[in-house]
Motif scaffolding. Structure first.
Motif, PDB file in Angstrom:
ATOM      1  N   SER A  49      62.373 -34.014 102.001  1.00 15.52           N
ATOM      2  CA  SER A  49      63.083 -32.987 101.257  1.00 15.52           C
ATOM      3  C   SER A  49      64.406 -33.533 100.736  1.00 15.52           C
ATOM      4  O   SER A  49      65.106 -34.278 101.425  1.00 15.52           O
ATOM      5  N   GLU A  99      57.660 -25.655 101.588  1.00 16.15           N
ATOM      6  CA  GLU A  99      58.672 -26.642 101.946  1.00 16.15           C
ATOM      7  C   GLU A  99      58.479 -26.997 103.419  1.00 16.15           C
ATOM      8  O   GLU A  99      58.457 -26.111 104.277  1.00 16.15           O
ATOM      9  N   GLU A 100      58.313 -28.292 103.720  1.00 16.07           N
ATOM     10  CA  GLU A 100      58.085 -28.735 105.087  1.00 16.07           C
ATOM     11  C   GLU A 100      58.985 -29.921 105.402  1.00 16.07           C
ATOM     12  O   GLU A 100      59.434 -30.640 104.515  1.00 16.07           O
ATOM     13  N   HIS A 113      58.141 -25.263 108.520  1.00 15.85           N
ATOM     14  CA  HIS A 113      57.220 -24.921 107.434  1.00 15.85           C
ATOM     15  C   HIS A 113      57.713 -23.629 106.801  1.00 15.85           C
ATOM     16  O   HIS A 113      57.894 -22.622 107.485  1.00 15.85           O
ATOM     17  N   ASN A 114      57.955 -23.669 105.498  1.00  7.46           N
ATOM     18  CA  ASN A 114      58.505 -22.510 104.798  1.00  7.46           C
ATOM     19  C   ASN A 114      57.674 -22.245 103.548  1.00  7.46           C
ATOM     20  O   ASN A 114      57.622 -23.080 102.641  1.00  7.46           O
ATOM     21  N   ASP A 145      64.937 -22.219 100.494  1.00  7.95           N
ATOM     22  CA  ASP A 145      64.506 -23.379 101.271  1.00  7.95           C
ATOM     23  C   ASP A 145      65.492 -23.612 102.402  1.00  7.95           C
ATOM     24  O   ASP A 145      66.675 -23.867 102.164  1.00  7.95           O
ATOM     25  N   TYR A 161      70.943 -23.539 103.905  1.00  2.81           N
ATOM     26  CA  TYR A 161      70.241 -23.572 102.625  1.00  2.81           C
ATOM     27  C   TYR A 161      71.265 -23.591 101.516  1.00  2.81           C
ATOM     28  O   TYR A 161      72.431 -23.233 101.700  1.00  2.81           O
TER      29      TYR A 161
END
Length: 212
Positions: A49, A99-100, A113-114, A145, A161
């Motif tokens: 990310s 998103e991970e 995990h999102n 995120d 975030y």
């Protein structure tokens, strides 16, 4: 950067996210970069990310998410070998963008995990044992995120975030949204873009003046 207790040395790892060139490592004692032997066995293309400032470092190894196959890739800085840790089984309830990532909280490897609806966090209780992945908590993410960055002594987790109001920090028992006050609390007189990011560091008794 991580400390190698075997050689009493600090090492910096440079990885190629597209796997088009060999990864490189710098040992501060030698003060020179060198390519990692291809026989060390990196098994997966890297995915990291853009919100993560540094790789997860636990049990003497760096960790990041890999794809093809999807897993946690590790790199041990003592023997300079790659490894692979299976991810927890996730029941996907939608086809939204996900998103991970991996992080270290309380000295343990974690996976988040999102799916833009809910943020989910797992912790690995026994390092490198797939069956020890345990669901820690989940909370509504409201489309942002989220990155977990620190665990307090009472097991509450600090999350961050970046939204329209700048970099925002919340604890795991808080909520996300523009109506909530951002942290730090004394930044009302500056523009949100001024606050860019933050990361956790650990003080050490190890001298950085290696070889002296």
């Amino acid at each position: 950067m991580g400390y190698d207790s075997t050689s009493d040395d600090y090492k910096i790892l440079r990885i190629d996210g597209y796997d088009e060139a060999p990864d490189e490592i710098l040992a501060l004692k030698s003060a020179s970069w060198r390519k990692i032997d291809e026989t060390s066995g990196r098994m997966s293309v890297v995915t990291i990310s853009q919100m993560e400032l540094c790789l997860a470092f636990v049990d003497g190894a760096f960790h990041w998410l890999g794809v093809f196959p999807r897993s946690v890739v590790s790199f041990n800085i003592s023997n300079e070998m790659y490894g692979e840790i299976p991810l927890p089984v996730i029941e996907r309830t939608s086809y939204r963008m996900v998103e991970e990532g991996v992080s270290v909280l309380g000295g343990r490897l974690c996976f988040y995990h999102n799916d833009a609806i809910n943020f989910n966090l797992w912790v690995m209780k026994d390092y490198s044992v797939k069956e020890s992945w345990t669901k820690w908590f989940n909370l509504p993410s409201n489309g942002v995120d989220i990155i977990p960055i620190y665990m307090f002594p009472d097991d509450e987790v600090l999350l961050t975030y970046f939204g329209p109001e700048g970099t925002v920090y919340r604890t795991s028992n808080g909520s996300f949204g523009l109506s909530n006050k951002k942290w730090p609390l004394d930044c009302d007189d500056i523009q949100p873009i001024t606050i860019q990011d933050g990361f956790v560091y650990t003080e050490s008794l190890i001298s950085p003046k290696l070889g002296h």
